[in-house]
Structure formats: structure tokens, C-alpha cells
Design an enzyme around this catalytic site. Structure first.
Site, short mmCIF file in Angstrom:
data_model
loop_
_atom_site.label_atom_id
_atom_site.label_comp_id
_atom_site.label_asym_id
_atom_site.label_seq_id
_atom_site.Cartn_x
_atom_site.Cartn_y
_atom_site.Cartn_z
N ARG A 1 0.87 -1.18 0.00
CA ARG A 1 0.00 0.00 0.00
C ARG A 1 0.90 1.23 0.00
O ARG A 1 2.11 1.14 0.12
CB ARG A 1 -1.03 -0.01 1.15
CG ARG A 1 -0.68 -0.66 2.44
CD ARG A 1 0.34 0.07 3.27
NE ARG A 1 0.09 1.48 3.40
CZ ARG A 1 1.01 2.40 3.62
NH1 ARG A 1 2.30 2.05 3.74
NH2 ARG A 1 0.73 3.67 3.72
N GLY A 2 0.23 2.39 -0.14
CA GLY A 2 1.00 3.63 -0.34
C GLY A 2 1.06 3.88 -1.83
O GLY A 2 1.40 2.97 -2.61
N GLN B 1 -2.22 2.43 9.92
CA GLN B 1 -0.91 2.52 9.23
C GLN B 1 0.11 3.31 10.07
O GLN B 1 1.30 3.07 9.98
CB GLN B 1 -1.06 3.22 7.86
CG GLN B 1 -1.78 2.39 6.82
CD GLN B 1 -3.25 2.71 6.77
OE1 GLN B 1 -3.86 3.12 7.77
NE2 GLN B 1 -3.88 2.51 5.62
N ASP C 1 -2.09 10.91 -2.16
CA ASP C 1 -2.50 9.88 -3.12
C ASP C 1 -2.85 10.47 -4.48
O ASP C 1 -2.78 9.79 -5.50
CB ASP C 1 -3.69 9.09 -2.58
CG ASP C 1 -3.20 8.13 -1.51
OD1 ASP C 1 -3.03 8.56 -0.36
OD2 ASP C 1 -2.92 6.96 -1.86
N LYS D 1 -4.72 9.98 3.17
CA LYS D 1 -5.41 9.12 4.14
C LYS D 1 -6.46 9.88 4.95
O LYS D 1 -6.24 11.01 5.37
CB LYS D 1 -4.34 8.50 5.06
CG LYS D 1 -4.86 7.56 6.12
CD LYS D 1 -5.76 6.47 5.58
CE LYS D 1 -5.14 5.63 4.48
NZ LYS D 1 -6.16 4.83 3.74
O1 MRU Z 1 -4.58 3.20 2.17
P1 MRU Z 1 -3.10 3.42 2.07
O2 MRU Z 1 -2.34 2.87 3.22
O3 MRU Z 1 -2.56 2.97 0.73
O4 MRU Z 1 -2.96 5.01 2.12
C1 MRU Z 1 -1.66 5.55 2.00
C2 MRU Z 1 -1.61 7.03 2.12
O5 MRU Z 1 -2.60 7.70 2.29
C3 MRU Z 1 -0.24 7.65 1.95
O6 MRU Z 1 -0.13 8.82 2.71
C4 MRU Z 1 -0.02 8.01 0.46
O7 MRU Z 1 -0.34 6.94 -0.35
C5 MRU Z 1 1.38 8.44 0.21
S1 MRU Z 1 2.55 7.12 0.37
C6 MRU Z 1 4.06 7.82 0.02
#
Ligand code: MRU
Length: 348
Positions: A51-52, A199, A240, A251
Site C-alpha cells: 500500500r502507499g 498505518q 495519493d 489518508k
Molecule cells: O490506504 P493506504 O495505506 O494505501 O494510504 C496511503 C496514504 O494515504 C499515503 O499517505 C499516500 O499513499 C502516500 S505514500 C508515500
């Protein structure tokens, strides 16, 4: 004996398949998963094993390139039809992070240049490897640029995990802390736990401990009190999808921090590589917000924490309006308002 400090990473290409760190098992267990089929890749993304935003893009690129390498046909036309179908399949895994479509569209442009199926297969894999390598370079530069905004021992708050394991290495929001440690610059990081999937607690606290960054964990509802009583001097978050006007999806809970920052007069920074900008949309109103399963909210670990049948709303992201953002840290420099102008100048 002092444990070895390392910046953890989560993605490793093994000649013919990808190995990922299983982020669902952290921090209890450090386990790796080998991805062989396109369904393995899709499942790993949708179940948050990987994820990320940048890590999702890199993983999807490897998934499509690997499957392409195994698809048997001599016909370029048939190959392209198959590619489009599998691309749509991977795109349907998670809608908000633009890095996913950014990476797969880059593969598609490569495919459009190829004269034969064999040439396409080689080029697709090279492109996936290149996306992976470039991301590490972008994150390092984001970290170096981010350091310009922070002074030593600064107390900084973050949410979710925009770290090394969410990217190829270093991360975005956490990159200044990792790069800072390499340069003997230390910070005091406060990590919000980030309900419902935790997370911040499971991943950011673990990642920063692994690399020796001073980190204190708080629950999300402690943010305002912590800002006030611990003297938080900056908030830094990942992204994102950043729209052309600077509105930023990240997030769920991120926009609440931005609103608190305005109240307390604390700078609010977004860290994002160019692969996270979506210049096809004017504002955050056009960003699709993923909604995830209600069980993420009604359970905590193995425990059920809500009455059966209660209606649940579980958006995974929110949009922080551009006017609450003090600066956006990119690999190409630090962008300031007016973001519409600074984004256009830097990304076009
Ligand atoms: O749902 P996730 O864990 O994929 O969400 C991740 C985030 O919101 C991060 O802040 C974003 O993807 C940036 S990762 C460098």
C-alpha cells in the site's frame, strides 16, 4: 547489543517475479510474499499487503509487465487487447492513488512504440524496473528538499505511512527524517495511529524505529491536544492524488490535521512525487474516494468493537483543500501558493 538500524524497504524484483513485504502482518511479523500471477498482484494491492501510492504504482507495473512476459501470442494486436483488459483489471483494485494509472499508462505508451510482441515484452519489464528505480531517486530528492523546511530537533506530526515501505525507499513525508538521520539531523516525530487500518501505529512507528528516528505514537483524537501541549511545529503528510489547483487526497484524517494547523498557526506540508499529481483534474472535487469494507471499522485486530448490523461509513481518504496547505514538497523543489501557478510551472 544495539540492533542494526536500517531503512526498511518493501519491494524487490527477483528476475521473474516481485517479492513484497507483507504490510498486513507488521509489526508482529516481518514476512514476505512472492507474487507470480496477475491475480496475486491484484490481491496484494486490494488487501493492503502492499500500500502507499508509489508502491501501488510500482507493484502494478511489475504485475502487468510480468504477466505480459508470460502471455503467448505472435500477434501484436491480440497482445494489445490482452494488455488493455489486464490493465483495467489492475486499475480496478484501488481508485484513489493516481500512481496506479500513472504507472500503467506509462507502460501502455511503451507498448505503443513496440514493433513486435517480443520487443514489447522486453520494453515493458525495463519500464517497470525504471519506474521502481526512479521512485527511489524522487523520494531521496523529496527528503533533501523537505529538510530545508525543518530545523533540528523540530517536533513534527504525521499521519498514515508515507514512508519507505510505501515507496521504493525513503518515502515522501517520512523521507526528511530518514535522510536527516543519514546527515545526523534528528527530529521528534509524532505519528497519529490512523484508524481504521492503523498505518501510523503498525507501520510508521515500526519503520521509524527500525531506522532510529525518534517517534512517539498518539491516537488520532489526541492530535489537537498534542499540537498544543507538545509544541508541534509542523505537520507533514503524503498524498495519493494532487489536483491541478493543489487540492490533495490523502489518508482519511489528513484534512482534520490541516484544519487544526490553521487554528494553531502550524505549517501544513504535503510531500509528493510528480507521479502523484493529476493535472487532468482541476480540483479535488473530481477525486474518487475509495470506500472500504465496514469490518475495518467494526473490528480492531480480532475483536469486534461495534454492534452487529450497525451502518458504517468507511472512506479511506479525504481531500485537503489547497488553501490549508503551506507548501508541497516535490522532487523538483518546494511549491508554494498560488499552487495552480506553481504546479503548472513545475510539472508542465
Ligand atoms: O490506504 P493506504 O495505506 O494505501 O494510504 C496511503 C496514504 O494515504 C499515503 O499517505 C499516500 O499513499 C502516500 S505514500 C508515500
Amino acid at each position: 547489543m544495539t540492533p542494526q538500524l536500517t531503512i526498511p524497504t518493501s519491494l524487490e524484483w527477483h528476475e521473474d517475479h516481485l517479492v513484497i513485504l507483507d504490510q498486513q502482518k507488521l509489526p508482529g511479523a516481518v514476512e514476505y510474499v512472492h507474487l507470480y500471477t496477475i491475480k496475486d498482484y491484484y490481491d496484494a494491492i486490494i488487501t493492503l499487503k502492499v500500500r502507499g501510492a508509489p508502491a501501488i504504482g510500482i507493484t502494478a507495473a511489475y504485475g502487468l509487465a510480468q504477466a505480459a512476459g508470460e502471455y503467448e501470442t505472435e500477434s501484436l494486436e491480440e497482445f494489445k487487447t490482452w494488455f488493455e483488459k489486464e490493465k483495467q483489471y489492475l486499475l480496478s483494485s484501488r481508485p484513489t492513488a493516481v500512481n496506479l494509472s500513472w504507472a500503467l499508462e506509462r507502460l501502455e505508451r511503451e507498448l505503443d512504440q513496440a514493433g513486435t510482441v517480443n520487443e514489447a515484452k522486453t520494453d515493458l519489464l525495463h519500464t517497470a524496473i525504471q519506474i521502481h528505480a526512479e521512485d527511489e531517486d524522487m523520494c531521496r530528492r523529496i527528503g533533501e528538499n523537505g529538510l530545508e523546511l525543518l530545523h533540528d530537533a523540530q517536533r513534527v506530526m504525521t499521519i498514515c505511512n508515507a514512508g519507505s515501505i510505501a515507496t521504493s525507499k525513503y518515502g515522501t513525508a517520512l523521507a526528511p527524517f530518514h535522510i536527516g538521520r543519514e546527515k545526523d539531523r534528528n527530529f521528534q516525530v509524532f505519528a497519529c495511529e490512523t484508524r481504521p487500518v492503523l498505518q501510523g501505529a503498525r507501520l510508521t512507528a515500526w519503520e521509524l524505529q527500525q531506522s532510529g528516528v525518534d517517534v512517539t505514537l498518539i491516537t488520532d483524537n489526541m492530535a489537537a491536544h498534542t499540537m498544543k501541549t507538545k509544541g508541534i511545529e509542523a505537520v507533514i503528510v503524503g498524498a495519493d492524488r494532487v489536483a491541478a489547483n493543489g487540492d490533495t487526497a490523502n489518508k482519511i484524517g489528513t484534512s482534520s490535521l490541516a484544519i487544526l494547523c490553521k487554528h494553531f498557526g502550524i505549517p501544513f506540508y504535503v510531500a509528493a512525487p510528480s507521479s502523484t499529481f493529476d493535472l487532468t483534474i482541476d480540483s479535488g472535487d473530481d477525486i474518487e474516494i475509495e470506500e472500504r469494507s465496514s469490518t475495518e471499522v467494526t473490528t480492531l485486530g480480532q475483536s469486534v468493537i461495534a454492534p452487529e448490523g450497525v451502518p458504517v461509513f468507511n472512506p479511506a481518504f479525504d481531500v485537503t483543500p489547497h488553501d490549508l496547505i503551506s507548501a508541497i514538497i516535490t522532487e523538483n523543489g518546494i511549491l508554494y501558493p498560488d499552487f495552480k501557478q506553481s504546479i503548472a510551472d513545475t510539472l508542465n
